[in-house]
Design a protein around this motif. Structure first.
Motif, PDB file in Angstrom:
ATOM      1  N   LEU A  11      46.353  40.746  51.137  1.00  0.00           N
ATOM      2  CA  LEU A  11      46.475  41.132  49.729  1.00  0.00           C
ATOM      3  C   LEU A  11      47.016  42.550  49.552  1.00  0.00           C
ATOM      4  N   GLU A  12      46.675  43.424  50.481  1.00  0.00           N
ATOM      5  CA  GLU A  12      47.126  44.818  50.387  1.00  0.00           C
ATOM      6  C   GLU A  12      48.651  44.917  50.392  1.00  0.00           C
ATOM      7  N   LYS A  13      49.289  43.918  51.005  1.00  0.00           N
ATOM      8  CA  LYS A  13      50.753  43.975  51.137  1.00  0.00           C
ATOM      9  C   LYS A  13      51.484  43.434  49.913  1.00  0.00           C
ATOM     10  N   MET A  14      50.716  42.832  48.989  1.00  0.00           N
ATOM     11  CA  MET A  14      51.368  42.219  47.824  1.00  0.00           C
ATOM     12  C   MET A  14      51.573  43.263  46.721  1.00  0.00           C
ATOM     13  N   LYS A  15      52.809  43.276  46.177  1.00  0.00           N
ATOM     14  CA  LYS A  15      53.121  44.219  45.101  1.00  0.00           C
ATOM     15  C   LYS A  15      52.368  43.851  43.836  1.00  0.00           C
ATOM     16  N   GLU A  16      52.274  42.553  43.607  1.00  0.00           N
ATOM     17  CA  GLU A  16      51.675  42.044  42.376  1.00  0.00           C
ATOM     18  C   GLU A  16      50.784  40.876  42.764  1.00  0.00           C
ATOM     19  N   ASP A  17      49.711  40.655  42.025  1.00  0.00           N
ATOM     20  CA  ASP A  17      48.855  39.500  42.289  1.00  0.00           C
ATOM     21  C   ASP A  17      48.686  38.724  40.985  1.00  0.00           C
ATOM     22  N   ILE A  18      49.210  37.501  40.974  1.00  0.00           N
ATOM     23  CA  ILE A  18      49.080  36.643  39.788  1.00  0.00           C
ATOM     24  C   ILE A  18      47.863  35.743  39.974  1.00  0.00           C
ATOM     25  N   LEU A  19      46.882  35.900  39.078  1.00  0.00           N
ATOM     26  CA  LEU A  19      45.720  35.010  39.093  1.00  0.00           C
ATOM     27  C   LEU A  19      46.078  33.826  38.185  1.00  0.00           C
ATOM     28  N   TYR A  20      46.736  32.850  38.785  1.00  0.00           N
ATOM     29  CA  TYR A  20      47.399  31.792  38.025  1.00  0.00           C
ATOM     30  C   TYR A  20      46.458  31.036  37.090  1.00  0.00           C
ATOM     31  N   HIS A  21      45.259  30.685  37.581  1.00  0.00           N
ATOM     32  CA  HIS A  21      44.349  29.851  36.785  1.00  0.00           C
ATOM     33  C   HIS A  21      43.603  30.648  35.719  1.00  0.00           C
ATOM     34  N   PHE A  22      43.746  31.974  35.736  1.00  0.00           N
ATOM     35  CA  PHE A  22      43.225  32.816  34.648  1.00  0.00           C
ATOM     36  C   PHE A  22      44.358  33.232  33.689  1.00  0.00           C
ATOM     37  N   ALA A  23      45.606  32.996  34.081  1.00  0.00           N
ATOM     38  CA  ALA A  23      46.763  33.506  33.333  1.00  0.00           C
ATOM     39  C   ALA A  23      46.664  35.022  33.171  1.00  0.00           C
ATOM     40  N   LEU A  24      46.292  35.702  34.268  1.00  0.00           N
ATOM     41  CA  LEU A  24      46.232  37.173  34.304  1.00  0.00           C
ATOM     42  C   LEU A  24      46.953  37.631  35.564  1.00  0.00           C
ATOM     43  N   GLY A  25      47.477  38.845  35.557  1.00  0.00           N
ATOM     44  CA  GLY A  25      48.128  39.349  36.759  1.00  0.00           C
ATOM     45  C   GLY A  25      48.120  40.866  36.790  1.00  0.00           C
ATOM     46  N   THR A  26      48.143  41.421  37.992  1.00  0.00           N
ATOM     47  CA  THR A  26      48.093  42.883  38.106  1.00  0.00           C
ATOM     48  C   THR A  26      49.384  43.519  37.589  1.00  0.00           C
ATOM     49  N   GLY A  27      50.461  42.742  37.534  1.00  0.00           N
ATOM     50  CA  GLY A  27      51.718  43.275  37.013  1.00  0.00           C
ATOM     51  C   GLY A  27      51.769  43.308  35.499  1.00  0.00           C
ATOM     52  N   THR A  28      50.900  42.537  34.851  1.00  0.00           N
ATOM     53  CA  THR A  28      50.938  42.425  33.391  1.00  0.00           C
ATOM     54  C   THR A  28      49.664  42.916  32.711  1.00  0.00           C
ATOM     55  N   HIS A  29      48.592  43.084  33.473  1.00  0.00           N
ATOM     56  CA  HIS A  29      47.307  43.497  32.896  1.00  0.00           C
ATOM     57  C   HIS A  29      46.726  44.678  33.687  1.00  0.00           C
ATOM     58  N   ASP A  30      46.101  45.612  32.969  1.00  0.00           N
ATOM     59  CA  ASP A  30      45.465  46.775  33.600  1.00  0.00           C
ATOM     60  C   ASP A  30      44.014  46.404  33.933  1.00  0.00           C
TER      61      ASP A  30
END
Lengths: 295, 295
Positions: A11-30
């Motif tokens: 996970l540390e290597k991922m630029k962004e993490d999309i939590l698909y089943h929550f419709a939330l992501g680190t790229g779009t939500h703080d």
């Protein structure tokens, strides 16, 4: 400070993490801004019950206003529903091990990305009781499988791995003490059997398929009782296993909707069932209030 | 006439049957009047998708009016959603084997109590593809487990029983022919792997827990591909097993949201994913129209 222990070096290597089943992501939500103050997470199968819980806990903590509507944080999907008030997050998980497992993977990552610390997660659910008056609440000592062993079998890349289903003993005791203090319904500490199926897996005679007889059913349920099982549900084992691995304090508090030694159908009236389902909410609501020094 | 084959001698002795997770019962609802004309049942994970499907199929069959709202037959519960128009029933099943299994037990009993005959059940779902362009549709030849065997392990009273996951070959061919006729997207017939978990169980590197590396992941997915697997989802095995036992013709039609050989995260835009999810609906909608002689 007890932070989330993330068992995944990728996970540390991922630029962004999309939590698909929550419709939330680190790229779009703080995540730290949205969730950083969470201390208590309550999860349960039904989305409407988890919405009812956030309304209830908001009033109990003096954080809500009557008639206030709490927005669904996962409004972008209908897989799960999520609500928040102050330090409490309330999340639905659907029915069964796979459904709660998807939710927990994304919830644990959410709490990690949000840099949350000292989290307590409690499942507030419904279950079938064994040898208990309907409406009794069971605080789980150990979650056991269909052979009464305290373990969860996780299939990874086609191979089965056994994981421990230990829950926090001290937390279970604190919850039992809370039930004594509110003194409104029967509560016991007991083992909880977690099955992959509601009908054949729990020995019901009223499914679409049933190839055993009533004697065999009762023998199985009595063996379960003798091994310490007091209720049966469908999520606690993977819940315990995943919270364990992530270093999160966890408990399971389920009301029993019927006594399985006396039948299979859930035939109590709607109003009675609604009141039963409020009991784990009341118990856990009181526990949260007490933990925050508001009792 | 091919009626539902109910594998449970106990049901005949029950005065009333409460389908708890549908909030329907034979004592309160007239099943033959409500459901007796059903011939096609479409099931899928998401309640909003199953509502979209009933709206779509109503228009396709000339049974709907624009802007018409279809009531949720299971409005008394939030466990599942159910919609009906003419001979088509559309039911949500949540995520994972246990969740669809509860729904299928109650659905099969519903169709039995309603005295339905010549039923076709089709799961229209989403999945991860292996070696296919995202958006491709897979019609399942065989549903296989995490070791690529066409079987489903059902735990009954603590003991494991193996059940066949055969699907109707002729129905799969007819669906493939329909896809050729509409000619709008890539469709293949292939094996579908059914897992108990979305992250570790499917070799993802982006869950909260991951104890293997990318090489091991890719090796597993390539083995799956070599054995004939073209997509991975979480419901087809118990769906096939239960439909088999109940003598109901069944098929599984899933769109692939990504190619798992190229990644784990579902990162396509919302609009692209919405269009992908309409593909199984279009295919099955066309099949139903054709079956009813309306093409």
């Amino acid at each position: 400070e007890n932070f989330i222990h993330l068992c995944n070096p990728h996970l540390e290597k991922m630029k962004e993490d999309i939590l698909y089943h929550f419709a939330l992501g680190t790229g779009t939500h703080d995540f730290p801004a949205l969730f950083g103050d969470v201390k208590f997470v309550c999860v349960g199968g039904s989305p409407s019950r988890m919405k009812a819980f956030i309304t209830y806990i908001a009033e109990e903590l003096g954080l809500g206003s009557p008639g206030c509507d709490y927005p669904n944080i996962c409004a972008g999907t209908d897989r799960y529903a999520m609500y928040k008030v102050g330090p409490v997050l309330s999340v639905s998980h659907g029915m069964g091990i796979p459904s709660i497992s998807i939710m927990l993977h994304e919830l644990i990552k959410l709490l990690y990305h949000a840099k949350c610390s000292n989290i307590t997660i409690i499942r507030i659910g419904t279950s079938g009781g064994i040898g208990l008056e309907p409406g009794s609440v069971v605080i789980t000592r150990q979650s056991v499988d269909a052979t009464f062993k305290p373990q969860f079998e996780q299939v990874i890349l086609g191979k089965t791995v056994i994981r421990s289903t230990n829950l926090d003993e001290q937390l279970a005791k604190e919850l039992m003490q809370c039930s004594k203090e509110i003194n409104q319904f029967n509560t016991v500490i007991g083992n909880t059997m977690c099955t992959l199926d509601f009908y054949e897996g729990q020995g019901r005679l009223d499914g679409a398929i049933c190839l055993y007889n009533e004697e065999e059913k009762l023998q199985y349920l009595k063996e379960a009782y003798d091994s310490g099982v007091r209720n049966i549900e469908m999520e606690s084992s993977v819940f315990a296993a995943m919270c364990n691995l992530s270093g999160v304090k966890a408990a399971v508090v389920c009301v029993t909707l019927l006594n399985r030694l006396e039948g299979d159908q859930i035939s109590s009236s709607h109003d009675v069932l609604v009141e039963y389902q409020q009991r784990p909410q009341k118990l856990v609501g009181y526990f949260i209030k007490k933990s925050l020094g508001k009792v």
